[in-house]
Every structure is written in C-alpha cells, then in structure tokens.
Design a protein around this motif. Sequence first.
Motif, PDB file in Angstrom:
ATOM      1  N   ALA A  14     -15.810   1.168   1.312  1.00 58.11           N
ATOM      2  CA  ALA A  14     -14.971   2.359   1.529  1.00 58.11           C
ATOM      3  C   ALA A  14     -15.423   3.686   2.441  1.00 58.11           C
ATOM      4  N   VAL A  15     -16.824   3.642   2.387  1.00 54.45           N
ATOM      5  CA  VAL A  15     -17.535   4.665   2.984  1.00 54.45           C
ATOM      6  C   VAL A  15     -17.648   4.022   4.566  1.00 54.45           C
ATOM      7  N   LEU A  16     -17.955   2.877   4.745  1.00 57.50           N
ATOM      8  CA  LEU A  16     -18.124   2.203   5.846  1.00 57.50           C
ATOM      9  C   LEU A  16     -16.469   2.520   6.764  1.00 57.50           C
ATOM     10  N   GLU A  17     -15.607   2.033   6.130  1.00 56.17           N
ATOM     11  CA  GLU A  17     -14.450   2.135   6.717  1.00 56.17           C
ATOM     12  C   GLU A  17     -13.949   3.359   6.977  1.00 56.17           C
ATOM     13  N   ALA A  18     -14.377   4.573   6.250  1.00 55.95           N
ATOM     14  CA  ALA A  18     -14.189   5.801   6.434  1.00 55.95           C
ATOM     15  C   ALA A  18     -14.698   6.317   7.940  1.00 55.95           C
ATOM     16  N   PHE A  19     -15.913   5.849   8.016  1.00 54.44           N
ATOM     17  CA  PHE A  19     -16.727   6.257   9.200  1.00 54.44           C
ATOM     18  C   PHE A  19     -15.908   5.585  10.664  1.00 54.44           C
TER      19      PHE A  19
END
Length: 310
Positions: A14-19
């Motif tokens: 989720a954090v990867l996709e947010a960046f």
Amino acid sequence: MRIAFIGQQDFGKAVLEAFLERGDTVAGVFCAPEKAGAKPDILRTAAEEKGLPVFQFPSLKSPEAEEAMRGLNADIGVMAYVLQFAPQSFVTIPKHGTIQYHPSLLPQYRGPSSINWPIAKGDTVTGLTIFRPTDGLDEGPVILQKACEIGPDDTIGDVYFKSLFPLGVQAMLEAADQVVAGKHVEIDQDEEAASYEGWFRAAEARINWANHASQVYNLIRAANPAPGAWTTLNGAKLQIFDAALHPTRTLGAVKGKPGEVAAIGDESIRVTAQGGQIELFRVKPEGGKKVSAAEFARESGLAVGTILGA
C-alpha cells in the motif's frame, strides 16, 4: 523524489503504491526472501508487476545489500513493515537517510507486537510513529506521530485496518516530504517513558478465566483475528474470536465460577469470569473451522455448567 523502498506484505504494498500514484520514482524494492514453499510476498509481486527492480537478500547487513542500495542513488529510504535488521551502514546510504514506520506512539510499546499489547492492557489511545531507524529496536529519533482511539470493543483488526494502516500510509508520504525538503524535526525518544514488549503469540493469548472479566475481554480483543485468544475444553484447544463483555452488578447476578458456561442461547454462549461474563459469538475448535458459538455448543454437546480451561 527517488526512493529506495524496503518492506513486506500488504502495508508495504500500500505504501509503495501510494508513492507511485503521486508520481515519485521508486528506484528499487528490498523485500525479505520467502520461506521455502511460501507464496511470493505481495509486495514483491506488486513491484515485479510494475517493472521495478526487486532485491531479496537474506541479510541487509551483507556487502551485496549495501552495494545494491548505493547503486539506486536514492534521495531517501522508506521502510514500511520490515522484519529484517537494517544496519546503519545500509540505512544511511540514501542522500537523506531512511525513515521507518512503527505502529505505536514511541517510545511506548517498542517491539514486534505493538498493536496487540495496548489493547490487551485496556488502553484507549494508540498511534503510529515515523522515525529514524538505529541499531536499537524502535529506538531512533521521532519525525512524526499520529494518534488514534481504541474503542471499548475494538479488536486488533479494527485498530489496524481502520486506523493504523491508512493513517500509516499517509504518514509515510508526509514524513518523506518533510525530510527531503529539510523541514522535519527529529526528537530523541524519552527513555524514562519507554517500554519494550516481545511477541504476542499463542502463549500470551491463553485465557485465564480467574482474571477479571475486563482483562479477559481485552485479551480476546487484542488477539482477534490473530493469534486468537484460546482456552481448553476437555483438553482440546478452543479459540475465541467475536465476544462481548457483560459486567456483573450485584452478588445475586453471579452465576457459576470462573470458566463455567453460565448460559447457552440461540446465537451465543456465556462464560463466567471475575466481575462479569464473556459472551462468545464465534469460536474455532481444535482442528476445525470458525463457527458460531451456538453452533459449536449444539455440535459438541456443550452444556451449562461445563468448565472451560480446566
């Protein structure tokens, strides 16, 4: 910004996709190797689908890991759910160093089960911290914190997925922006206020019905859905998930002794503890599947007066 990403599992994904969604460049992704026979980590799969370089080193302390990090020429390292130890020789390589997520209000609840323990203890507030990783576990200076409430009936699943997960994704973006822009402040943790707790696993999730009903209820909430609070019935393990607390108001309302099945209804069963009863709605017998407590009672022949945990 150009990011070196270190993480695992759903939160890491989720954090990867947010960046990526906001246009940042992820130069490479470090993900722990899967155990033999295990499914590919969801973060690894997502990174490979997006064509990102993926590194899976058995140890981030290895010269190979450090060489890979240097080759990314990253502005910042982002650690989103990392179980591997990351030494200073690795995390300080990016231009602006590395930031890490931890699901507690550090310095309280350092350690690997920092969401379970505050619920088990009956806390009403928890939160998350973005900090600088050091060689001490969860001991680095704090960059950003966000608090959230723990409702009286919240489980670990509620606290994590409704609060700490989404708040954490946004906090990582916010902290990375502050650090790269040079607008952040790093605050050393107060060691006098610090606490460390180890893993909250099956041994910690065993119910003692002689404890106060509120303690038993908090334990059940802290273990739902994992690792699952449990007791025994005729020597076999019985896990307890959805439940409710019913305080006892008068002596005349006391029914049975601790651990005794006090009532069996159409949808639930009630078990006595000190100061109240625990109403069980969903259980999992050893070797079986999760079922309603009432269904379990019918199928197992459970009767009022049976003692759990004997």
